[in-house]
Design an enzyme around this catalytic site. Structure first.
Site, mmCIF file in Angstrom:
data_model
loop_
_atom_site.group_PDB
_atom_site.id
_atom_site.type_symbol
_atom_site.label_atom_id
_atom_site.label_comp_id
_atom_site.label_asym_id
_atom_site.label_seq_id
_atom_site.Cartn_x
_atom_site.Cartn_y
_atom_site.Cartn_z
ATOM 1 N N CYS A 128 -2.859 8.710 3.258
ATOM 2 C CA CYS A 128 -2.369 8.377 1.794
ATOM 3 C C CYS A 128 -3.949 8.556 0.855
ATOM 4 O O CYS A 128 -3.592 8.713 -0.267
ATOM 5 C CB CYS A 128 -2.021 7.052 1.564
ATOM 6 S SG CYS A 128 -2.945 5.680 2.489
ATOM 7 N N GLU B 3 0.961 -1.081 0.032
ATOM 8 C CA GLU B 3 0.145 0.114 -0.074
ATOM 9 C C GLU B 3 1.027 1.247 0.042
ATOM 10 O O GLU B 3 1.521 1.555 1.066
ATOM 11 C CB GLU B 3 -0.809 0.045 1.285
ATOM 12 C CG GLU B 3 -2.112 0.749 1.294
ATOM 13 C CD GLU B 3 -1.823 2.393 1.441
ATOM 14 O OE1 GLU B 3 -1.829 3.020 0.181
ATOM 15 O OE2 GLU B 3 -1.865 2.803 2.452
ATOM 16 N N GLU C 144 2.566 12.419 -4.311
ATOM 17 C CA GLU C 144 1.831 12.421 -2.914
ATOM 18 C C GLU C 144 2.472 13.833 -2.172
ATOM 19 O O GLU C 144 3.721 13.613 -1.835
ATOM 20 C CB GLU C 144 1.854 11.372 -2.260
ATOM 21 C CG GLU C 144 1.139 11.131 -1.034
ATOM 22 C CD GLU C 144 1.192 9.744 -0.283
ATOM 23 O OE1 GLU C 144 0.090 9.282 0.053
ATOM 24 O OE2 GLU C 144 2.185 9.254 -0.295
#
Length: 480
Positions: free
Chosen positions: A286, A252, A380
């Site tokens: 996230c 992940e 990100e």
């Protein structure tokens, strides 16, 4: 641990803490206080943990499903009783504000209970043997068996619940599990290991190895580790996959979540949800709201409303219940974000609020007109930074949402089932959320992405399945 400088956090092996030679200071990011001394697991400590797990594998694999489920539910009750202390400990280590760590601690019992239910629900359906010639009279049985020992490498941003999402399913499946927690937040994993052992899981079934990259590398190098589950950054995920060889890997790796606001949306709801989803946990999630796509006719009003709400969020001491925005995990992260915002501004972005830094605290930041080639847009951010951009048609919005290599979660705000259905079909993401932000997650559902966001799914039922292998029994006619 309650902020006492003398607190010592030791590796947990064979049902107990073990002494080590090397310690490091754990410094909380808001005031810079030493909150604990952390014992670093070296190669010998890692070997001891793997050996303890190997010794417990047979007992765990033989443990009846009802017993695994009962012990997980007992551990859930213990976590629930200690949730307030666990929340304070997470805040002390990470700077995550106390209102959010209370919410995280309250989710963990449900994650463990869902793991218990997943153990009970796991089944393998046997196809009929006579689907093909030669299968007449043959009996087949399929079963799922534990892989053995799971290595779980976890991040700092939800250091209790994300550990539970790996440990709970691993134990539910009948595995042993060794956790290498984030160096910035080792205590929650250690506390959960203590609780699971207190609940009755055998010594060696769960180990915790505080340390850095060298600790993780030593754990992954062991041939007695059968499966690796990792939550963290893309570069580390690629290195783990390369080191795994033929072993299964669950990754992940984060996101860059787009949130589409359709012209028919409830704009007040969308603003409220995007503020909560973009700035919760200081943006260090996230599935945090990073990009908001708003129709050009509503763009300016939406940006003004969101910036006004963001500017009103209280900053400060993360232990204060009134605080909404605390520090990032360290000042280096805050400096990185400050520089990225300054670069965007220099290339034409408009900063509607925020963009300032005080130590490790980044003020909630809202930008428009951000260059699509910048890292701030493509990668990100992992900070309280939200980008708003205009679109003309839903086609354009979907194309923009799908324009980065990340594909974890996306959201759409609309009153139209047709719009919702189309976004579900066409948005490239592991989940699409309607009329909640991309930061919305139910712990029992499958969670994960594709592309740079990783492989596999969390969520107890889906993780339990991934942490088992399918085994076939074929019985020929005439067998007695």
């Amino acid at each position: 641990m309650t902020g006492n400088d003398s607190a010592r956090l030791l590796p947990f092996i064979g049902g107990r803490p073990v002494e080590v030679a090397e310690f490091t200071d754990l410094v909380e990011p808001y005031a810079g206080r030493v909150v604990a001394r952390v014992g670093r697991a070296d190669a010998g400590t890692v070997a001891a943990a793997v050996s303890a797990a190997a010794s417990a594998r047979q007992e765990m694999a033989a443990m009846p499903v009802h017993q695994r489920a009962r012990l997980l539910r007992a551990a859930a009750d213990l976590v629930q009783a200690r949730a307030a202390d666990l929340a304070r400990e997470i805040t002390a280590e990470t700077g995550k504000v106390i209102s959010h760590t209370k919410r995280e601690a309250s989710r963990v019992p449900w994650t463990l209970r869902a793991s218990a239910s997943a153990a009970e629900a796991l089944a393998a359906t046997s196809p009929p043997a006579d689907l093909i010639p030669g299968g007449e009279g043959v009996t087949t049985v399929l079963a799922r068996r534990p892989v053995g020992t799971v290595a779980a490498i976890t991040p700092f941003n939800a250091p209790l619940n994300l550990v539970a999402h790996k440990v709970g399913p691993a134990l539910a499946a009948g595995n042993c599990v060794i956790v290498k927690p984030a160096p910035q937040a080792p205590a929650p994993a250690l506390r959960l290991a203590e609780i699971l052992t207190e609940a009755g899981f055998p010594a060696g079934a769960i180990g915790v190895l505080p340390g850095g990259a060298d600790t993780g590398a030593a754990l992954l190098a062991s041939p007695l580790v059968d499966l690796i589950s990792f939550t963290g950054g893309v570069a580390a995920g690629r290195a783990i996959r390369a080191a795994a060889g033929t072993r299964p890997v669950l990754l992940e790796l984060g996101g860059n979540s787009a949130n589409l606001v359709c012209p028919d949306a409830d704009l007040e709801l969308a603003v409220r949800e995007c503020v909560g989803g973009g700035f919760s946990n200081n943006g260090q999630s996230c599935n945090s709201v990073q990009r908001i796509l708003v129709h050009r006719d509503q763009h300016d009003a939406f940006a003004a409303a969101l910036a006004e709400r963001a500017a009103a969020l209280p900053l400060g001491d993360p232990m204060d219940d009134a605080t909404s925005i605390g520090p990032l995990i360290n000042e280096a992260s805050a400096r990185r974000v400050e520089a990225a915002v300054a670069e965007a501004r220099a290339k034409g972005a408009i900063v509607h609020t925020g963009g300032t830094r005080n130590g490790a605290v980044i003020a909630p930041t809202v930008l428009t007109h951000v260059d699509h080639g910048l890292s701030l847009y493509c990668d990100e951010v992992f900070a309280p930074v939200v980008i708003i951009e205009a679109y003309g048609t839903l086609d354009e919005a979907i194309d923009a949402a799908n324009s980065t290599p990340f594909a974890l979660q996306a959201a759409v705000f609309t009153s139209s089932l047709d719009n919702a259905a189309r976004c579900f079909r066409e948005l490239r993401a592991g989940s699409v959320v309607v009329n909640r932000s991309s930061n919305f997650r139910l712990d029992q559902l499958p969670y994960g992405g594709i592309g740079e966001s990783g492989t596999g799914r969390e969520g107890p039922l889906y993780a339990v399945e991934a942490m088992t292998y399918l085994k076939s029994l074929v019985i020929a006619p005439g067998t007695r």
